[in-house]
Design a protein around this motif. Structure first.
Motif, short mmCIF file in Angstrom:
data_model
loop_
_atom_site.label_atom_id
_atom_site.label_comp_id
_atom_site.label_asym_id
_atom_site.label_seq_id
_atom_site.Cartn_x
_atom_site.Cartn_y
_atom_site.Cartn_z
N GLN A 11 0.84 -1.19 0.00
CA GLN A 11 0.00 0.00 0.00
C GLN A 11 0.88 1.25 0.00
OE1 GLN A 11 -2.96 0.00 3.08
NE2 GLN A 11 -3.47 2.16 2.78
N GLY A 12 0.53 2.22 -0.85
CA GLY A 12 1.28 3.46 -0.97
C GLY A 12 2.27 3.45 -2.12
N GLN A 13 2.62 2.26 -2.63
CA GLN A 13 3.51 2.17 -3.79
C GLN A 13 2.69 2.30 -5.07
OE1 GLN A 13 5.26 -1.73 -3.20
NE2 GLN A 13 6.94 -0.90 -1.96
N THR A 14 3.37 2.38 -6.22
CA THR A 14 2.70 2.35 -7.51
C THR A 14 3.30 1.22 -8.34
OG1 THR A 14 4.19 3.96 -8.48
CG2 THR A 14 2.13 4.81 -7.57
N VAL A 15 2.49 0.70 -9.23
CA VAL A 15 2.90 -0.36 -10.15
C VAL A 15 2.72 0.18 -11.56
CG1 VAL A 15 2.29 -2.66 -11.00
CG2 VAL A 15 2.25 -2.20 -8.54
N THR A 16 3.75 0.04 -12.40
CA THR A 16 3.66 0.50 -13.78
C THR A 16 3.06 -0.62 -14.63
OG1 THR A 16 5.59 1.90 -13.47
CG2 THR A 16 4.96 1.40 -15.74
N VAL A 17 2.05 -0.25 -15.42
CA VAL A 17 1.33 -1.21 -16.26
C VAL A 17 1.34 -0.69 -17.69
CG1 VAL A 17 -0.90 -2.33 -16.63
CG2 VAL A 17 -0.14 -1.84 -14.31
N LYS A 18 1.62 -1.58 -18.63
CA LYS A 18 1.59 -1.22 -20.05
C LYS A 18 0.40 -1.92 -20.71
CE LYS A 18 4.30 -1.39 -24.32
NZ LYS A 18 5.57 -1.86 -24.91
N LEU A 19 -0.47 -1.12 -21.33
CA LEU A 19 -1.66 -1.63 -22.02
C LEU A 19 -1.38 -1.62 -23.52
CD1 LEU A 19 -4.32 0.46 -20.06
CD2 LEU A 19 -3.52 -1.86 -19.55
N THR A 20 -1.62 -2.75 -24.18
CA THR A 20 -1.38 -2.86 -25.62
C THR A 20 -2.70 -3.02 -26.34
OG1 THR A 20 0.70 -3.97 -25.09
CG2 THR A 20 -0.07 -4.14 -27.36
N PHE A 21 -2.85 -2.32 -27.46
CA PHE A 21 -4.11 -2.31 -28.21
C PHE A 21 -3.89 -2.80 -29.64
CE2 PHE A 21 -4.30 0.78 -24.86
CZ PHE A 21 -5.53 0.52 -24.27
#
Length: 164
Positions: A131-141
């Motif tokens: 909690q409090g961290q961020t996660v980087t996510v890559k969305l591909t289309f």
């Protein structure tokens, strides 16, 4: 030194040219500032991303909304993150969860991943997000350029409708 006087015709022509140039600079071009619904392109954006702090060391869920303000549909075809060996997409219908290889993002519509419904599964976690961290996510289309999203990690019991 004396400057030559502008004739009325020269002044009128200069003003007309200046006005035409100003109007040309104001014409819409269908850029990011103004979506052009008739352009036949998707215009994608992401809102409300979050990941509840995972209770297990090897799996987590993720939720977000993808809006398409453009005049053409697209398709979410893949998701990846540095925090997981793989990220899969799941639909939930009638309490039954099924993995899907893609989700439609309709023109002038939304794709919603929410708790109890369609969602993302982060599997084979390389670290347990806190909690409090961020996660980087890559969305591909299928048609649009990929989007990178910073997904905040919330408490395990976080409810977006209450903010707690």
């Amino acid at each position: 030194m004396r400057r030559p006087a502008l004739t009325a015709a020269a002044l009128t022509g200069a003003l007309a040219l200046t006005g035409a140039l100003a109007l040309a600079g104001c014409s819409g071009s269908g850029t990011d500032a103004e979506p052009d619904a008739g352009s036949g392109k998707a215009k994608l954006s992401v809102s409300s991303p979050y990941m509840p702090q995972p209770v297990s060391a090897d799996m987590a869920a993720g939720f977000l909304t993808i809006a398409n303000d453009g005049g053409a549909g697209d398709e979410l075809t893949g998701v990846s993150s540095e925090v997981a060996g793989q990220v899969t997409m799941h639909s939930t219908v009638g309490g039954a969860m099924a993995e899907k290889s893609s989700f439609a993002v309709p023109a002038h519509g939304r794709l919603v991943f929410r708790s109890g419904g369609d969602h993302l599964m982060f599997e084979q976690l390389t670290r347990k997000p806190r909690q409090g961290q961020t996660v980087t996510v890559k969305l591909t289309f299928a048609k649009s350029a990929p989007l990178t999203v910073e997904m905040p990690v919330k408490s395990a019991t976080y409810n977006p409708s209450t903010g707690h």
